[in-house]
Every structure is written in structure tokens, then in C-alpha cells.
Motif scaffolding. Sequence first.
Motif, PDB file in Angstrom:
ATOM      1  N   MET A 128       0.848  -1.202   0.000  1.00  0.00           N
ATOM      2  CA  MET A 128       0.000   0.000   0.000  1.00  0.00           C
ATOM      3  C   MET A 128       0.881   1.249   0.000  1.00  0.00           C
ATOM      4  SD  MET A 128      -2.824   1.165   2.854  1.00  0.00           S
ATOM      5  CE  MET A 128      -3.640   2.751   2.723  1.00  0.00           C
ATOM      6  N   TRP A 129       0.561   2.165  -0.906  1.00  0.00           N
ATOM      7  CA  TRP A 129       1.335   3.394  -1.003  1.00  0.00           C
ATOM      8  C   TRP A 129       0.902   4.384   0.070  1.00  0.00           C
ATOM      9  CZ3 TRP A 129       5.395   3.358  -4.088  1.00  0.00           C
ATOM     10  CH2 TRP A 129       5.418   2.504  -5.185  1.00  0.00           C
ATOM     11  N   LEU A 130       1.878   4.934   0.773  1.00  0.00           N
ATOM     12  CA  LEU A 130       1.606   5.991   1.749  1.00  0.00           C
ATOM     13  C   LEU A 130       2.085   7.299   1.142  1.00  0.00           C
ATOM     14  CD1 LEU A 130       2.732   4.209   5.054  1.00  0.00           C
ATOM     15  CD2 LEU A 130       0.421   4.469   4.138  1.00  0.00           C
ATOM     16  N   GLN A 131       1.140   8.139   0.718  1.00  0.00           N
ATOM     17  CA  GLN A 131       1.484   9.353  -0.032  1.00  0.00           C
ATOM     18  C   GLN A 131       0.551  10.498   0.374  1.00  0.00           C
ATOM     19  OE1 GLN A 131       0.926   7.716  -4.038  1.00  0.00           O
ATOM     20  NE2 GLN A 131      -1.111   8.623  -4.062  1.00  0.00           N
ATOM     21  N   ASP A 132       0.572  10.835   1.649  1.00  0.00           N
ATOM     22  CA  ASP A 132      -0.318  11.884   2.131  1.00  0.00           C
ATOM     23  C   ASP A 132       0.178  13.255   1.677  1.00  0.00           C
ATOM     24  OD1 ASP A 132       1.811  12.535   3.803  1.00  0.00           O
ATOM     25  OD2 ASP A 132       0.943  11.563   5.559  1.00  0.00           O
ATOM     26  N   GLN A 133      -0.619  14.282   1.965  1.00  0.00           N
ATOM     27  CA  GLN A 133      -0.289  15.634   1.534  1.00  0.00           C
ATOM     28  C   GLN A 133       1.046  16.097   2.096  1.00  0.00           C
ATOM     29  OE1 GLN A 133      -1.699  17.416  -0.702  1.00  0.00           O
ATOM     30  NE2 GLN A 133      -0.651  19.376  -0.409  1.00  0.00           N
ATOM     31  N   HIS A 134       1.321  15.727   3.333  1.00  0.00           N
ATOM     32  CA  HIS A 134       2.585  16.160   3.938  1.00  0.00           C
ATOM     33  C   HIS A 134       3.778  15.555   3.204  1.00  0.00           C
ATOM     34  CE1 HIS A 134       5.566  16.225   7.480  1.00  0.00           C
ATOM     35  NE2 HIS A 134       5.520  17.427   6.939  1.00  0.00           N
ATOM     36  N   VAL A 175       7.285   9.576  -9.126  1.00  0.00           N
ATOM     37  CA  VAL A 175       8.007   9.283  -7.886  1.00  0.00           C
ATOM     38  C   VAL A 175       7.879   7.806  -7.532  1.00  0.00           C
ATOM     39  CG1 VAL A 175       8.038   9.695  -5.388  1.00  0.00           C
ATOM     40  CG2 VAL A 175       7.872  11.628  -6.973  1.00  0.00           C
ATOM     41  N   GLN A 176       6.695   7.250  -7.719  1.00  0.00           N
ATOM     42  CA  GLN A 176       6.475   5.842  -7.379  1.00  0.00           C
ATOM     43  C   GLN A 176       7.310   4.904  -8.251  1.00  0.00           C
ATOM     44  OE1 GLN A 176       2.233   5.319  -7.568  1.00  0.00           O
ATOM     45  NE2 GLN A 176       1.882   6.443  -5.662  1.00  0.00           N
ATOM     46  N   ASN A 177       7.616   5.313  -9.472  1.00  0.00           N
ATOM     47  CA  ASN A 177       8.492   4.499 -10.306  1.00  0.00           C
ATOM     48  C   ASN A 177       9.855   4.312  -9.649  1.00  0.00           C
ATOM     49  OD1 ASN A 177       6.590   4.219 -12.325  1.00  0.00           O
ATOM     50  ND2 ASN A 177       7.309   5.989 -13.496  1.00  0.00           N
ATOM     51  N   ARG A 178      10.346   5.365  -9.013  1.00  0.00           N
ATOM     52  CA  ARG A 178      11.625   5.271  -8.311  1.00  0.00           C
ATOM     53  C   ARG A 178      11.468   4.545  -6.978  1.00  0.00           C
ATOM     54  NH1 ARG A 178      15.549   4.672 -10.887  1.00  0.00           N
ATOM     55  NH2 ARG A 178      16.617   4.805  -8.879  1.00  0.00           N
ATOM     56  N   MET A 179      10.417   4.813  -6.252  1.00  0.00           N
ATOM     57  CA  MET A 179      10.204   4.162  -4.959  1.00  0.00           C
ATOM     58  C   MET A 179      10.107   2.651  -5.109  1.00  0.00           C
ATOM     59  SD  MET A 179       7.479   6.862  -3.279  1.00  0.00           S
ATOM     60  CE  MET A 179       7.191   5.849  -1.806  1.00  0.00           C
ATOM     61  N   ARG A 180       9.417   2.216  -6.149  1.00  0.00           N
ATOM     62  CA  ARG A 180       9.225   0.782  -6.372  1.00  0.00           C
ATOM     63  C   ARG A 180      10.567   0.070  -6.550  1.00  0.00           C
ATOM     64  NH1 ARG A 180       6.157   1.454 -10.250  1.00  0.00           N
ATOM     65  NH2 ARG A 180       4.165   1.418  -9.144  1.00  0.00           N
ATOM     66  N   LEU A 181      11.488   0.713  -7.258  1.00  0.00           N
ATOM     67  CA  LEU A 181      12.801   0.111  -7.489  1.00  0.00           C
ATOM     68  C   LEU A 181      13.601  -0.030  -6.191  1.00  0.00           C
ATOM     69  CD1 LEU A 181      13.831   1.927 -10.797  1.00  0.00           C
ATOM     70  CD2 LEU A 181      13.139  -0.458 -10.525  1.00  0.00           C
ATOM     71  N   LEU A 182      13.259   0.797  -5.200  1.00  0.00           N
ATOM     72  CA  LEU A 182      13.957   0.750  -3.910  1.00  0.00           C
ATOM     73  C   LEU A 182      13.167  -0.041  -2.875  1.00  0.00           C
ATOM     74  CD1 LEU A 182      15.119   4.497  -3.706  1.00  0.00           C
ATOM     75  CD2 LEU A 182      16.439   2.520  -4.502  1.00  0.00           C
ATOM     76  N   ASP A 183      12.077  -0.674  -3.331  1.00  0.00           N
ATOM     77  CA  ASP A 183      11.200  -1.425  -2.417  1.00  0.00           C
ATOM     78  C   ASP A 183      10.725  -0.526  -1.278  1.00  0.00           C
ATOM     79  OD1 ASP A 183       9.799  -3.715  -1.795  1.00  0.00           O
ATOM     80  OD2 ASP A 183      11.342  -4.453  -0.414  1.00  0.00           O
ATOM     81  N   CYS A 184      10.378   0.707  -1.647  1.00  0.00           N
ATOM     82  CA  CYS A 184       9.926   1.708  -0.670  1.00  0.00           C
ATOM     83  C   CYS A 184       8.493   2.097  -1.025  1.00  0.00           C
ATOM     84  CB  CYS A 184      10.849   2.927  -0.711  1.00  0.00           C
ATOM     85  SG  CYS A 184      10.330   4.291   0.341  1.00  0.00           S
ATOM     86  N   PHE A 185       7.597   2.078  -0.035  1.00  0.00           N
ATOM     87  CA  PHE A 185       6.187   2.371  -0.303  1.00  0.00           C
ATOM     88  C   PHE A 185       5.643   3.504   0.571  1.00  0.00           C
ATOM     89  CE2 PHE A 185       7.083  -1.948  -1.542  1.00  0.00           C
ATOM     90  CZ  PHE A 185       6.532  -2.018  -2.804  1.00  0.00           C
ATOM     91  N   ASP A 186       6.550   4.226   1.211  1.00  0.00           N
ATOM     92  CA  ASP A 186       6.175   5.326   2.096  1.00  0.00           C
ATOM     93  C   ASP A 186       6.859   6.595   1.597  1.00  0.00           C
ATOM     94  OD1 ASP A 186       5.895   7.212   4.126  1.00  0.00           O
ATOM     95  OD2 ASP A 186       6.165   5.766   5.739  1.00  0.00           O
ATOM     96  N   GLY A 187       6.043   7.597   1.237  1.00  0.00           N
ATOM     97  CA  GLY A 187       6.591   8.829   0.699  1.00  0.00           C
ATOM     98  C   GLY A 187       7.566   9.513   1.639  1.00  0.00           C
TER      99      GLY A 187
END
Length: 276
Positions: free
Chosen positions: A1-7, A36-48
Motif C-alpha cells: 500500500m502506497w503511503l502518499q499523504d499531503q505532507h 516518484v512511485q516508479n523510483r520508490m518501487r525500485l527501492l522497495d519503498c512504499f512510504d513517501g
Amino acid sequence: MWLQDQHAFELLRDFIWEKSGLYFESTKRQYFWRRVQNRMRLLDCFDGKEYYRILRSDTSETELRELLNVLTTTETYFFRNEPQLRAFQEEILPEMLRRKRAQGDCYLRFWSAGCSSGEEPYTLGMILREHLPQIEQWNITVVGTDINTRMVQKAQEGVYHVRSLRETPDRYRAKYFTVEGDQYRLHDVIKKMVTFRVGNLMHAEDASLMHNVDCIFCRNVLIYFNVESCQKVITMFYETMATQGYLLLGHSESLYRISAIFKLMKLKHSLVYYKE
């Protein structure tokens, strides 16, 4: 689940703005997050917020460069904005040559700022090759800079899909390109006229490499900056430009309410800015 709140969006957006001058309004939030999510996915990161911490702790700025690559990928093409190029070819260049001959100055310096994959500075090279009398008597510098490392590499290769030539006159296409399947390879006679390098318009050390520039093309770049970033870039252009130099912006761009240091000139085919 992507965590991508306004903050998280604001943290990342402001970090990108601080580093590059690029500013993403809230209306572009979806566009921003998709890339941004394209880069996050490559790092196995799902929290903004976690991705923000990764960016800030990366002292090499390797991840920042990769992120800027996906945020700044834009399509361009040869001979874009034909009326403006006619103004350059028929009005700006002849005036420049007359003045420089009278001064005994044989140097011509051009800068394509935000050159993407190189079509713009290569277009200038072709125009100069075709319309500069006794070209061998001039010391010509054409520089293309862009913050996107992948685009600069593509520009240096000089190989393009046919869509990049959709506005290219037939005689230029026949004279300066070789067909290789569905690709077009630019001839070395034009490639050798242009120098490319990675450059950030917000970094003074990058701008310091340019001086006494006769004409700056910065088309469809300022639309990605906020007013503060635009003012900084325009001041830098003014300081690196020669007296009686020209600044050409995109057809939808203007310095209105940004800066008054350049004089707006109405030429026959286009509006341009001029350093008195």
C-alpha cells in the motif's frame, strides 16, 4: 500500500524545488506521484516520507538525479516553433553578424538551456551551417545543457525516431540525416558543432561556465518553475549574456511580472527579449 499523504507530497515537492528549481503545483500531484512511485518501487519503498529520508541522506545525490530524470522527461522535436526560428534566421542572426563584423569580433556563442534530447541546439547548428556566410571564418560555440542525465546522453548519441523530425524540412532531412531502420542518425558535421553537458540552471557553478553568450534559447522550461525560480534563472541569463544579446523563450512564456531587466522586442516573426 502506497503511503502518499499531503505532507509527504509537500516534503518531496519542496525538496525537488530546493535542488532543481522545478516546482509542482498541487494540481500536478498525480503526475508527480506516478513518477516518484516508479523510483520508490525500485527501492522497495512504499512510504513517501521514507523516500524523502532516502533522498536527504544520499550525499552522492545519485537517487536525486534518477528522480529528476523521470520528472523531466519531455518530448521535443527539430525545428520547433518555426516563426521564432525564422526570426532568428532572418532578423537576429543577420543583425548579429553585421555588428560583430563591424567590431572585428569573430566569436558567436549560443546556449540552449534545457535542451532535452538535443533537437533544439542541433537545429541551431543546421541553421548556422546553411545560413552563415563563410562559416569557417567564425569561431562558433553551441552549448546544450539539461538537468536530465539520460536526455543529455541521448543528445550526444544523435539518433532520433522519425517523430522528432516531423517538422524538419525535407532538404535538411536529406542533407543532414542518415536513415537507419525507423531511426535517423544525425551527421557528424552537425554533431561536432554542439557540446552537451548536464547542467542545473539553479546552480551558480554551472552557469559560471557560460559567459558573453550572444543568444540564449530557453524554450518551454520556465513553465516548470515558480516565480522565485524564474527570477533567479533570468538574472543568471542576464549576467552570462553579452551586451546586445537575445533571449528566446517558448511561445507561451513571458517575463511579465517576473523581471524587467530584458527589453521586449517585436520582430517580424516573433517576440524576443534583448539585453541593451
